[in-house]
Design a protein around this motif. Structure first.
Motif, PDB file in Angstrom:
ATOM      1  N   UNK A   1     -44.597  22.937  43.736  1.00 11.60           N
ATOM      2  CA  UNK A   1     -45.381  22.075  44.260  1.00 11.60           C
ATOM      3  C   UNK A   1     -45.150  21.007  43.978  1.00 11.60           C
ATOM      4  N   UNK A   2     -44.642  19.535  44.577  1.00  8.94           N
ATOM      5  CA  UNK A   2     -44.821  18.439  43.675  1.00  8.94           C
ATOM      6  C   UNK A   2     -46.107  17.569  44.241  1.00  8.94           C
ATOM      7  N   UNK A   3     -46.155  17.061  46.180  1.00 12.64           N
ATOM      8  CA  UNK A   3     -47.016  16.342  45.850  1.00 12.64           C
ATOM      9  C   UNK A   3     -48.087  17.574  46.950  1.00 12.64           C
ATOM     10  N   UNK A   4     -47.913  18.586  47.534  1.00 14.48           N
ATOM     11  CA  UNK A   4     -48.636  19.689  47.687  1.00 14.48           C
ATOM     12  C   UNK A   4     -48.422  20.512  49.268  1.00 14.48           C
ATOM     13  N   UNK A   5     -47.002  19.820  49.626  1.00 13.43           N
ATOM     14  CA  UNK A   5     -46.586  20.568  50.661  1.00 13.43           C
ATOM     15  C   UNK A   5     -46.323  22.107  50.747  1.00 13.43           C
ATOM     16  N   UNK A   6     -45.473  22.160  49.854  1.00 12.87           N
ATOM     17  CA  UNK A   6     -45.268  22.999  49.574  1.00 12.87           C
ATOM     18  C   UNK A   6     -46.585  24.510  49.353  1.00 12.87           C
ATOM     19  N   UNK A   7     -47.746  24.225  49.350  1.00 13.63           N
ATOM     20  CA  UNK A   7     -48.826  25.049  49.038  1.00 13.63           C
ATOM     21  C   UNK A   7     -49.991  24.271  50.336  1.00 13.63           C
ATOM     22  N   UNK A   8     -49.076  23.917  51.182  1.00 11.46           N
ATOM     23  CA  UNK A   8     -49.638  23.430  52.326  1.00 11.46           C
ATOM     24  C   UNK A   8     -49.154  24.616  53.184  1.00 11.46           C
ATOM     25  N   UNK A   9     -47.018  24.710  52.825  1.00 13.52           N
ATOM     26  CA  UNK A   9     -46.926  25.984  53.740  1.00 13.52           C
ATOM     27  C   UNK A   9     -47.226  27.332  53.659  1.00 13.52           C
ATOM     28  N   UNK A  10     -47.757  27.627  52.345  1.00 11.54           N
ATOM     29  CA  UNK A  10     -48.304  28.412  51.442  1.00 11.54           C
ATOM     30  C   UNK A  10     -49.407  29.247  51.743  1.00 11.54           C
ATOM     31  N   UNK A  11     -50.607  28.235  52.575  1.00  4.61           N
ATOM     32  CA  UNK A  11     -52.044  28.402  53.143  1.00  4.61           C
ATOM     33  C   UNK A  11     -51.899  28.581  54.462  1.00  4.61           C
TER      34      UNK A  11
END
Length: 171
Positions: free
Chosen positions: A10-20
């Motif tokens: 992730x660059x800005x955190x959206x992918x990690x938010x989706x992972x969570x």
């Protein structure tokens, strides 16, 4: 209980938010170990029952370390139940928001040589508040060309959380 390795880029955190969000939907079926693709170049995948990878596109490209990881672990990935999802702003548009119709997903499949068993594409977020002036200028140019918002006074989240939940249920 089964174990799932969930890798992300992730660059800005959206992918990690989706992972969570995915983890919250499946945590009763799997113990999830979440790691950045930057931290896991030498991980033993033998202890995991499933591997899921999520990666975001920035300026038209996925993280090089993603491709390096896949190349180094292609046989292990193929032997596991697995999935991959791509996060990009192009997916905010109808007709470009499925694995079959998203150019970034199709390019990933060709370049990586890996065909994940489960695939998804999610729209990301336009996070002007996180960009420096140069990034803002570039993103505004891209948005102008593609018909997106150039209003830097607000962030816009395009992620379809119902679609994320549906993908999580397939895992």
């Amino acid at each position: 209980m089964k174990k799932m390795l969930v890798l992300y880029s992730t660059v800005d955190g959206q992918t990690l938010k989706i992972i969570k969000a995915i983890e919250a939907k499946i945590n009763h079926e799997y113990i999830c170990e979440i790691m950045s693709i930057d931290e896991c170049q030498h991980i033993d995948m033998a202890i995991f029952d499933k591997v899921v990878i999520g990666a975001s596109v920035r300026y038209g490209h996925l993280n090089k370390k993603l491709y390096q990881f896949i190349e180094a672990n292609k046989a292990q990935l193929a032997a596991k139940d697995n999935g991959f999802f791509c996060v990009n702003l192009t997916a905010r548009k109808e007709g470009k928001n499925t694995p079959e119709t998203n150019a970034y997903m199709q390019a990933f499949l060709v370049k990586s040589g890996w065909i994940p068993k489960q695939q998804a594409v999610f729209a990301g977020a336009l996070s002007y508040s996180k960009y420096n002036w140069w990034q803002t200028l570039i993103i505004q140019l891209i948005m102008k060309i593609t018909g997106g918002s150039t209003d830097k006074s607000k962030d816009i989240e395009f992620t379809d959380w119902v679609k994320v939940t549906a993908f999580a249920k397939t895992l």
